[in-house]
Design an enzyme around this catalytic site. Structure first.
Site, PDB file in Angstrom:
ATOM      1  N   CYS A 216       0.773  -1.229  -0.133  1.00 17.92           N
ATOM      2  CA  CYS A 216       0.115   0.046  -0.179  1.00 17.92           C
ATOM      3  C   CYS A 216       0.774   1.152   0.070  1.00 17.92           C
ATOM      4  O   CYS A 216       0.945   1.993  -1.092  1.00 17.92           O
ATOM      5  CB  CYS A 216      -0.913   0.198   1.235  1.00 17.92           C
ATOM      6  SG  CYS A 216      -2.087  -1.234   1.263  1.00 17.92           S
TER       7      CYS A 216
HETATM    8  N1  LIG Z   1      -2.568  -5.689   2.288  1.00 18.42           N
HETATM    9  C1  LIG Z   1      -2.700  -4.758   2.973  1.00 18.42           C
HETATM   10  O1  LIG Z   1      -2.525  -4.524   4.062  1.00 18.42           O
HETATM   11  C2  LIG Z   1      -4.140  -3.752   2.354  1.00 18.42           C
HETATM   12  C3  LIG Z   1      -4.661  -2.986   3.262  1.00 18.42           C
HETATM   13  C4  LIG Z   1      -5.793  -2.218   2.745  1.00 18.42           C
HETATM   14  C5  LIG Z   1      -6.010  -2.225   1.335  1.00 18.42           C
HETATM   15  N2  LIG Z   1      -5.409  -2.845   0.577  1.00 18.42           N
HETATM   16  C6  LIG Z   1      -5.774  -2.944  -0.732  1.00 18.42           C
HETATM   17  O2  LIG Z   1      -6.783  -4.129  -0.947  1.00 18.42           O
HETATM   18  C7  LIG Z   1      -6.488  -4.774  -2.266  1.00 18.42           C
HETATM   19  C8  LIG Z   1      -6.004  -6.387  -2.021  1.00 18.42           C
HETATM   20  O3  LIG Z   1      -4.755  -6.372  -1.613  1.00 18.42           O
HETATM   21  P1  LIG Z   1      -4.286  -7.707  -0.835  1.00 18.42           P
HETATM   22  O4  LIG Z   1      -3.182  -7.127   0.035  1.00 18.42           O
HETATM   23  O5  LIG Z   1      -5.408  -8.570  -0.300  1.00 18.42           O
HETATM   24  O6  LIG Z   1      -3.769  -8.650  -2.128  1.00 18.42           O
HETATM   25  P2  LIG Z   1      -3.529 -10.174  -1.921  1.00 18.42           P
HETATM   26  O7  LIG Z   1      -2.510 -10.232  -3.206  1.00 18.42           O
HETATM   27  O8  LIG Z   1      -3.105 -10.668  -0.586  1.00 18.42           O
HETATM   28  O9  LIG Z   1      -4.822 -10.705  -2.558  1.00 18.42           O
HETATM   29  C9  LIG Z   1      -5.719 -10.564  -3.582  1.00 18.42           C
HETATM   30  C10 LIG Z   1      -6.103 -11.683  -4.270  1.00 18.42           C
HETATM   31  O10 LIG Z   1      -7.034 -11.597  -5.396  1.00 18.42           O
HETATM   32  C11 LIG Z   1      -6.937 -12.708  -6.233  1.00 18.42           C
HETATM   33  N3  LIG Z   1      -7.018 -12.423  -7.478  1.00 18.42           N
HETATM   34  C12 LIG Z   1      -6.331 -11.698  -8.283  1.00 18.42           C
HETATM   35  N4  LIG Z   1      -6.996 -11.468  -9.663  1.00 18.42           N
HETATM   36  C13 LIG Z   1      -8.308 -11.972  -9.374  1.00 18.42           C
HETATM   37  C14 LIG Z   1      -9.317 -12.305 -10.059  1.00 18.42           C
HETATM   38  N5  LIG Z   1      -9.303 -11.812 -11.371  1.00 18.42           N
HETATM   39  N6  LIG Z   1     -10.391 -12.928  -9.719  1.00 18.42           N
HETATM   40  C15 LIG Z   1     -10.290 -13.318  -8.456  1.00 18.42           C
HETATM   41  N7  LIG Z   1      -9.278 -13.118  -7.767  1.00 18.42           N
HETATM   42  C16 LIG Z   1      -8.290 -12.484  -7.959  1.00 18.42           C
HETATM   43  C17 LIG Z   1      -5.264 -13.118  -5.816  1.00 18.42           C
HETATM   44  O11 LIG Z   1      -4.965 -14.428  -6.317  1.00 18.42           O
HETATM   45  C18 LIG Z   1      -5.069 -12.837  -4.351  1.00 18.42           C
HETATM   46  O12 LIG Z   1      -5.475 -14.178  -3.726  1.00 18.42           O
HETATM   47  C19 LIG Z   1      -5.358  -3.921  -2.915  1.00 18.42           C
HETATM   48  O13 LIG Z   1      -6.095  -2.890  -3.563  1.00 18.42           O
HETATM   49  C20 LIG Z   1      -4.731  -3.402  -1.833  1.00 18.42           C
HETATM   50  O14 LIG Z   1      -4.062  -1.894  -2.104  1.00 18.42           O
HETATM   51  C21 LIG Z   1      -4.480  -3.872   0.879  1.00 18.42           C
END
Ligand SMILES: NC(=O)c1ccc[n+]([C@@H]2O[C@H](COP(=O)([O-])OP(=O)(O)OC[C@H]3O[C@@H](n4cnc5c(N)ncnc54)[C@H](O)[C@@H]3O)[C@@H](O)[C@H]2O)c1
Length: 432
Positions: A271
């Site tokens: 992030c």
């Molecule tokens: N990690 C954090 O601390 C955090 C905090 C707040 C917001 N975010 C935001 O949340 C969002 C997700 O982040 P995350 O850390 O959970 O990512 P992540 O990579 O841990 O998880 C994302 C998941 O989405 C899946 N994915 C990808 N393409 C896909 C599709 N077409 N259909 C279905 N599933 C699909 C991936 O396989 C993965 O399991 C991002 O935008 C991030 O910026 C993350």
């Protein structure tokens, strides 16, 4: 039965697209409130693990996930057609930057395109991925309109940023206040009811998805810029021979108008280093150059080099060169007590160490091994018993399990970039 009554009576089926750091804790939080939850992910690993009741995310309780899966409350699939049964769907797919440092919206586009072909009328879809202002109305809504849905009439869309802070012991998905911006007032109304049912936190409605999208990036930019300021103070303090940590502790005594941020070896995670550049990119469309964001990025990116230079200076004092010293890096995760290495400063630090022919190893209790794309090499965590063998130990991540007293006692030299050794005094201990 209307969508609102289904939500209120817990008869609504909730879908979660993307079962990662954000999606899986959300899925478990919603299932805990008594809703039936279905997750969809393109990762076979994620889907198989969820269906086997095996947790793979630090913030999720292993037993709770196993119980929910056993009770049939939570299940996962790689097939989007399961979303035809969902009444509310949250999307939490990755939003990285591409190699040109521009937003890579391909995951959002792919997931909503698949969803649009597999949803039923009277469904609420909420995008939770962090993204630039305009995404929900420019990418998400049109994907569903193309399939004939009328937003606000027979279909509802909103943006609600996820604020989860992995490893935070106080604020979890369920008790962190939620901001929501719906495409229409009806979208807002339904989203508010939904989040009030599944969370134990206040819900703050805003007038549009773009406001919610921007406020999230503003939060992360605020953090990025303030860390850059603390890093700049560190670089200056080094030149002035002052202790930056003491400066921050003193400034913190002001009860208003100051908020402490801390320097470090660089910023990491999915992030803070990335999200501000989503805004930089969008700002160009309006002919505006986000100078502060770019400058903060430059300062933060300089920190791995600063750490290695400081390490070389410490070794020099012992008449040792970086190139024939043995260095142990403590902590590969980008922050304490988690196993997440995304954008971790260690990647750049090992790249610079490699360029300087330094001999180094790393230890991280959460990360047994990793591969770096920057150096195209694989690294394996070494045992902490080996610590006395190294000429210099650099603490990059202040994992709680590190016994700093023991580290300082056993190591020849220690460079602490995280104030992990706060309160310890020793001739062989150096703070960044
Ligand atoms: N990690 C954090 O601390 C955090 C905090 C707040 C917001 N975010 C935001 O949340 C969002 C997700 O982040 P995350 O850390 O959970 O990512 P992540 O990579 O841990 O998880 C994302 C998941 O989405 C899946 N994915 C990808 N393409 C896909 C599709 N077409 N259909 C279905 N599933 C699909 C991936 O396989 C993965 O399991 C991002 O935008 C991030 O910026 C993350």
């Amino acid at each position: 039965m209307t969508l609102i009554s289904k939500i209120k009576e817990k008869k609504a089926v909730v879908g979660v697209v993307g079962l990662g750091y954000v999606g899986l804790p959300m899925a478990v939080t919603v299932a805990r409130k008594g809703y039936q939850v279905i997750g969809v992910d393109v990762s076979q690993y994620a889907v198989e693990h969820v269906n086997a009741g095996e947790n793979y995310i630090g913030d999720v309780d292993d037993d709770e996930l196993a119980k929910q899966v056993k009770n049939g409350q939570l299940k996962a699939s790689m097939d989007y057609s399961v979303m035809k049964n969902a009444d509310v769907i949250m999307v939490a797919v990755p939003t990285p930057l591409d190699k040109y440092q521009q937003p890579d919206s391909s995951y959002v586009r792919a997931s909503v395109a698949s969803l649009a072909k597999n949803v039923s009328p009277d469904t609420l879809v909420i995008l939770e991925s962090t993204t630039y202002p305009g995404t929900t109305e420019e990418i998400v809504a049109p994907a569903f309109q193309k399939e004939g849905f009328e937003i606000g009439k027979d279909f509802y869309i909103a943006f609600s940023p996820e604020r989860v802070d992995p490893g935070n012991k106080t604020y979890k998905t369920h008790n962190t206040p939620k901001v929501v911006g719906g495409v229409t007032p009806k979208c807002n109304e339904i989203s508010k009811i939904f989040y009030e049912m599944v969370l134990d936190a206040p819900i703050h409605l805003v007038s549009s998805p773009a406001i919610a999208e921007l406020e999230k990036i503003y939060e992360n930019t605020f953090r990025n810029i303030n860390i850059a300021l603390a890093n700049e103070m560190t670089i200056l303090c080094e030149k002035m021979g002052l202790d930056v940590w003491e400066v921050i502790e003193a400034a913190k005594t002001k009860p208003y108008g100051f908020m402490a941020f801390y320097p470090g070896p660089g910023i990491g995670g999915h992030c803070i280093p990335l999200d501000p550049f989503y805004l930089t990119w969008k700002a160009r469309e309006y002919g505006y150059h986000t100078r502060l964001i770019e400058l903060a990025g430059e300062i933060n990116n300089d920190m791995p080099g600063f750490v290695v230079t400081k390490a070389a200076k410490i070794l020099n004092k012992q008449k040792k060169a970086l190139s024939n010293s043995k260095i142990l890096l403590l902590g590969a995760a980008y922050k304490k007590d988690i196993e997440d290495m995304r954008e971790s400063p260690i990647y750049n630090i090992i790249k610079i160490l490699e360029e300087n022919q330094a001999n180094f190893d790393y230890n991280d209790p959460y990360i047994p091994s990793f591969r770096s794309e920057l150096t195209c090499k694989e690294y394996h965590s070494v045992d902490l018993d080996k610590l006395p063998e190294y000429d210099l130990v650099i603490i990059l991540t202040n994992h709680s399990s590190y016994d700093c007293e023991k580290i300082v006692k056993k190591a020849k030299l220690v460079l602490d970039t995280r104030l992990a050794c706060n309160g310890l005094e020793s001739e062989n201990l150096f703070r960044m």
